[in-house]
Design an enzyme around this catalytic site. Structure first.
Site, PDB file in Angstrom:
ATOM      1  N   PHE A 150      -4.643   3.662  14.835  1.00 33.88           N
ATOM      2  CA  PHE A 150      -4.831   4.626  13.756  1.00 33.88           C
ATOM      3  C   PHE A 150      -5.922   4.112  12.824  1.00 33.88           C
ATOM      4  O   PHE A 150      -6.136   2.909  12.726  1.00 33.88           O
ATOM      5  CB  PHE A 150      -3.529   4.812  12.952  1.00 33.88           C
ATOM      6  CG  PHE A 150      -2.661   5.887  13.527  1.00 33.88           C
ATOM      7  CD1 PHE A 150      -1.995   5.680  14.725  1.00 33.88           C
ATOM      8  CD2 PHE A 150      -2.538   7.114  12.900  1.00 33.88           C
ATOM      9  CE1 PHE A 150      -1.212   6.672  15.281  1.00 33.88           C
ATOM     10  CE2 PHE A 150      -1.760   8.119  13.440  1.00 33.88           C
ATOM     11  CZ  PHE A 150      -1.094   7.898  14.639  1.00 33.88           C
ATOM     12  N   LYS A 165     -11.802  -2.243  17.897  1.00 34.97           N
ATOM     13  CA  LYS A 165     -10.424  -2.688  18.202  1.00 34.97           C
ATOM     14  C   LYS A 165     -10.185  -2.783  19.714  1.00 34.97           C
ATOM     15  O   LYS A 165      -9.174  -3.319  20.150  1.00 34.97           O
ATOM     16  CB  LYS A 165      -9.407  -1.715  17.602  1.00 34.97           C
ATOM     17  CG  LYS A 165      -9.505  -1.576  16.096  1.00 34.97           C
ATOM     18  CD  LYS A 165      -8.446  -2.396  15.387  1.00 34.97           C
ATOM     19  CE  LYS A 165      -8.624  -2.287  13.889  1.00 34.97           C
ATOM     20  NZ  LYS A 165      -7.712  -3.152  13.149  1.00 34.97           N
ATOM     21  N   ASP A 168      -4.546  -6.027   5.084  1.00 35.24           N
ATOM     22  CA  ASP A 168      -5.584  -6.857   5.701  1.00 35.24           C
ATOM     23  C   ASP A 168      -5.493  -8.302   5.218  1.00 35.24           C
ATOM     24  O   ASP A 168      -5.808  -9.221   5.949  1.00 35.24           O
ATOM     25  CB  ASP A 168      -6.969  -6.295   5.365  1.00 35.24           C
ATOM     26  CG  ASP A 168      -7.190  -4.966   6.073  1.00 35.24           C
ATOM     27  OD1 ASP A 168      -6.799  -4.865   7.250  1.00 35.24           O
ATOM     28  OD2 ASP A 168      -7.715  -4.019   5.445  1.00 35.24           O
ATOM     29  N   ASN A 228       0.848  -1.192   0.000  1.00 37.76           N
ATOM     30  CA  ASN A 228       0.000   0.000   0.000  1.00 37.76           C
ATOM     31  C   ASN A 228       0.888   1.247   0.000  1.00 37.76           C
ATOM     32  O   ASN A 228       2.107   1.148   0.039  1.00 37.76           O
ATOM     33  CB  ASN A 228      -0.970  -0.018   1.187  1.00 37.76           C
ATOM     34  CG  ASN A 228      -0.232  -0.086   2.508  1.00 37.76           C
ATOM     35  OD1 ASN A 228       0.489   0.833   2.868  1.00 37.76           O
ATOM     36  ND2 ASN A 228      -0.393  -1.190   3.231  1.00 37.76           N
ATOM     37  N   PRO A 262      -3.334 -11.455  10.538  1.00 35.99           N
ATOM     38  CA  PRO A 262      -3.680 -11.221  11.952  1.00 35.99           C
ATOM     39  C   PRO A 262      -3.897  -9.734  12.191  1.00 35.99           C
ATOM     40  O   PRO A 262      -3.234  -8.895  11.567  1.00 35.99           O
ATOM     41  CB  PRO A 262      -2.439 -11.714  12.708  1.00 35.99           C
ATOM     42  CG  PRO A 262      -1.334 -11.715  11.705  1.00 35.99           C
ATOM     43  CD  PRO A 262      -1.969 -11.946  10.367  1.00 35.99           C
ATOM     44  N   ASP A 263      -4.842  -9.383  13.068  1.00 40.75           N
ATOM     45  CA  ASP A 263      -5.038  -7.978  13.449  1.00 40.75           C
ATOM     46  C   ASP A 263      -4.178  -7.721  14.686  1.00 40.75           C
ATOM     47  O   ASP A 263      -4.545  -8.074  15.810  1.00 40.75           O
ATOM     48  CB  ASP A 263      -6.519  -7.703  13.733  1.00 40.75           C
ATOM     49  CG  ASP A 263      -6.769  -6.210  13.913  1.00 40.75           C
ATOM     50  OD1 ASP A 263      -5.910  -5.529  14.542  1.00 40.75           O
ATOM     51  OD2 ASP A 263      -7.797  -5.715  13.421  1.00 40.75           O
ATOM     52  N   ILE A 264      -3.018  -7.135  14.462  1.00 35.44           N
ATOM     53  CA  ILE A 264      -2.013  -7.006  15.528  1.00 35.44           C
ATOM     54  C   ILE A 264      -2.546  -6.146  16.669  1.00 35.44           C
ATOM     55  O   ILE A 264      -2.468  -6.509  17.845  1.00 35.44           O
ATOM     56  CB  ILE A 264      -0.710  -6.399  14.957  1.00 35.44           C
ATOM     57  CG1 ILE A 264      -0.226  -7.224  13.760  1.00 35.44           C
ATOM     58  CG2 ILE A 264       0.368  -6.327  16.042  1.00 35.44           C
ATOM     59  CD1 ILE A 264       0.850  -6.551  12.925  1.00 35.44           C
ATOM     60  N   LYS A 298     -14.419   2.224  14.831  1.00 37.67           N
ATOM     61  CA  LYS A 298     -13.206   1.402  14.787  1.00 37.67           C
ATOM     62  C   LYS A 298     -12.539   1.328  16.153  1.00 37.67           C
ATOM     63  O   LYS A 298     -12.037   0.280  16.565  1.00 37.67           O
ATOM     64  CB  LYS A 298     -12.227   1.969  13.748  1.00 37.67           C
ATOM     65  CG  LYS A 298     -10.992   1.116  13.588  1.00 37.67           C
ATOM     66  CD  LYS A 298     -10.304   1.309  12.266  1.00 37.67           C
ATOM     67  CE  LYS A 298     -11.118   0.750  11.116  1.00 37.67           C
ATOM     68  NZ  LYS A 298     -10.513   0.982   9.834  1.00 37.67           N
TER      69      LYS A 298
HETATM   70  O1  C5P Z   1      -8.803  -2.200  10.484  1.00 34.06           O
HETATM   71  P1  C5P Z   1      -7.867  -1.133  10.087  1.00 34.06           P
HETATM   72  O2  C5P Z   1      -6.731  -1.621   9.222  1.00 34.06           O
HETATM   73  O3  C5P Z   1      -8.495   0.075   9.483  1.00 34.06           O
HETATM   74  O4  C5P Z   1      -7.244  -0.651  11.482  1.00 34.06           O
HETATM   75  C1  C5P Z   1      -6.247   0.267  11.573  1.00 34.06           C
HETATM   76  C2  C5P Z   1      -5.502   0.119  12.871  1.00 34.06           C
HETATM   77  O5  C5P Z   1      -5.289  -1.245  13.206  1.00 34.06           O
HETATM   78  C3  C5P Z   1      -4.115   0.712  12.788  1.00 34.06           C
HETATM   79  O6  C5P Z   1      -3.742   1.140  14.077  1.00 34.06           O
HETATM   80  C4  C5P Z   1      -3.288  -0.468  12.311  1.00 34.06           C
HETATM   81  O7  C5P Z   1      -1.915  -0.323  12.628  1.00 34.06           O
HETATM   82  C5  C5P Z   1      -3.924  -1.613  13.067  1.00 34.06           C
HETATM   83  N1  C5P Z   1      -3.911  -2.901  12.339  1.00 34.06           N
HETATM   84  C6  C5P Z   1      -3.163  -3.952  12.838  1.00 34.06           C
HETATM   85  N2  C5P Z   1      -3.177  -5.165  12.175  1.00 34.06           N
HETATM   86  C7  C5P Z   1      -3.920  -5.335  11.078  1.00 34.06           C
HETATM   87  C8  C5P Z   1      -4.694  -4.287  10.568  1.00 34.06           C
HETATM   88  C9  C5P Z   1      -4.652  -3.068  11.216  1.00 34.06           C
HETATM   89  O8  C5P Z   1      -2.466  -3.784  13.840  1.00 34.06           O
HETATM   90  N3  C5P Z   1      -3.916  -6.505  10.469  1.00 34.06           N
END
Ligand code: C5P
Length: 403
Positions: A324, A342, A278, A207, A306-308, A338
């Protein structure tokens, strides 16, 4: 407010870097008064500093044109910070022992409570000399901040520790010198930049994130005295000064690096500024996918990354988390949704298309009480405000631990 910097230059070949530092300080809106030792004038002409700073250089105790013959005190009173770059072995010895046999050493004696930064530069063997190290320890004990030296190739042809920091790094050190140390004793972990998800050995999904916002946040946290670790996706930016930077490529590697850091030591503040992909190609192809004449394009199957941030925020002993969100459309509502999804106390929202790659940004801060707008400013200015917000909340939740 204009910052007034008293810049001492002592004798050493690295004095040429102080010219660039003067230019950077002036460009940053500071007023700069240069004071040179006699030895420094053998390396760079005072006229060079006069032209760059727009002020006559202070050279010796006995200048007849000095205001009232008291330059050695007056110049130290008229400054917000005292920086000596380069600081030679002799200058360090004079400063440590309180000697005053020239204008520059007298200014150091008369500096009173002026925030002071010394940036040593000398041959590696001189720097390693126990006498020099004793002086450095004495100066630290006196509350002086030391910046560097860095390791690397030296003007004398040898390689080792003793190089003056680069002008940009000295500028960061001066910012830190003048910043309240609200995060001293804290550990801050950040993710920043994009991720690259390999499809085959030459192609990836990525990206447009440049990493600028995350790098600025790392710098802002470091300026405030934190120990900072930056888990950085691929970016053209140099690693931020003073920050331990771990370079990764993929979301999975970013996640692994984050969790390894969380296990290594307690983290107080986690800032997820990375634009994590994503999805990733479900199976990375080895070698290069070949275009076959007449064949249909290959199908690309994706798997969820994974969503870190969500994973870290859900930990029982989670650090204070800042997320963010790059959105399009109704920023306020989407950012608030969001934040709750989160599970983080503070989220920074921006309009993605207006943020990627630029040096400035406009953001909203979203917490349980609502949304606050931070008007357009440089990413570094915004980063400082965001980190100040996080530091204040962290301080209210748990006072700085003894380490
Ligand atoms: O869901 P989205 O990508 O819009 O969320 C953004 C936030 O989540 C940011 O803080 C980004 O660093 C974190 N994020 C993450 N792991 C992912 C996707 C997003 O930590 N796979």
């Amino acid at each position: 407010m204009t910052r007034r910097i008293l810049l001492g230059v002592s004798g050493g070949i690295a004095a040429y870097k102080a010219c660039e530092l003067t230019r950077l300080l002036v460009k940053a809106g500071c007023s700069v008064q240069v004071a040179m030792s006699d030895a420094a004038t053998r390396f760079v002409a005072p006229l060079t500093f006069q032209a760059l700073s727009g002020r006559a250089v202070a050279l010796d105790l006995w200048q007849p044109q000095a205001a009232d013959g008291m330059d050695h005190i007056a110049l130290a009173r008229a400054a917000d910070a005292f920086v000596v770059a380069p600081a030679s072995a002799d200058l360090l010895a004079k400063a440590a022992q309180g000697r005053g046999d020239d204008l520059l050493s007298n200014l150091l004696l008369a500096r009173d409570a002026l925030p002071t930064l010394l940036a040593p530069a000398m041959n590696r063997a001189m720097w390693a000399n126990p006498a020099v190290q004793r002086n450095v320890a004495l100066l630290r004990g006196d509350g002086v901040r030391l910046a560097g030296p860095a390791s690397g190739e030296q003007a004398c042809g040898e390689t080792g520790e003793g190089r003056l920091l680069e002008p940009e790094q000295l500028l960061a050190e001066i910012d830190a010198l003048l910043t309240p140390q609200s995060l001293r004793g804290r550990r801050v972990l950040l993710t920043a930049g994009p991720t690259h998800e390999p499809w085959d050995e030459v192609r990836f999904l990525g990206n447009r994130s440049s990493g600028k916002m995350g790098w600025a946040l790392a710098r802002a946290a470091w300026e405030r005295g934190a120990e900072v670790v930056l888990v950085a996706g691929p970016s053209a930016l140099a690693p931020p000064h003073g920050v331990r930077t771990l370079e990764v490529q993929t979301a999975q590697q970013m996640r692994d690096a984050v969790f390894a850091e969380l296990q290594r030591a307690r983290v107080d503040l986690f800032i997820a500024a990375a634009a994590v992909a994503d999805w990733r190609p479900a199976a990375a192809v080895s070698g290069k996918l070949k275009k076959q004449p007449g064949a249909a394009p290959p199908a690309l199957e994706l798997a969820l990354n994974p969503d870190i941030l969500a994973e870290v925020a859900a930990l029982a002993d989670a650090p204070f988390c800042v997320g963010f969100a790059a959105e399009a459309g109704d920023l306020h509502a989407q950012a608030q949704a969001k934040r709750m999804r989160k599970g983080v106390p503070l989220l920074v929202g921006n309009l993605g298309a207006q943020a990627f790659g630029r040096d400035d940004n406009a953001v909203v801060l979203v917490d349980a009480h609502g949304v606050r707008e931070l008007p357009r400013a440089s990413k570094l200015e915004l980063a400082r405000r965001i980190v100040d917000e996080a530091a204040a909340r962290l301080g209210a939740l748990n006072p700085t631990p003894e380490r």
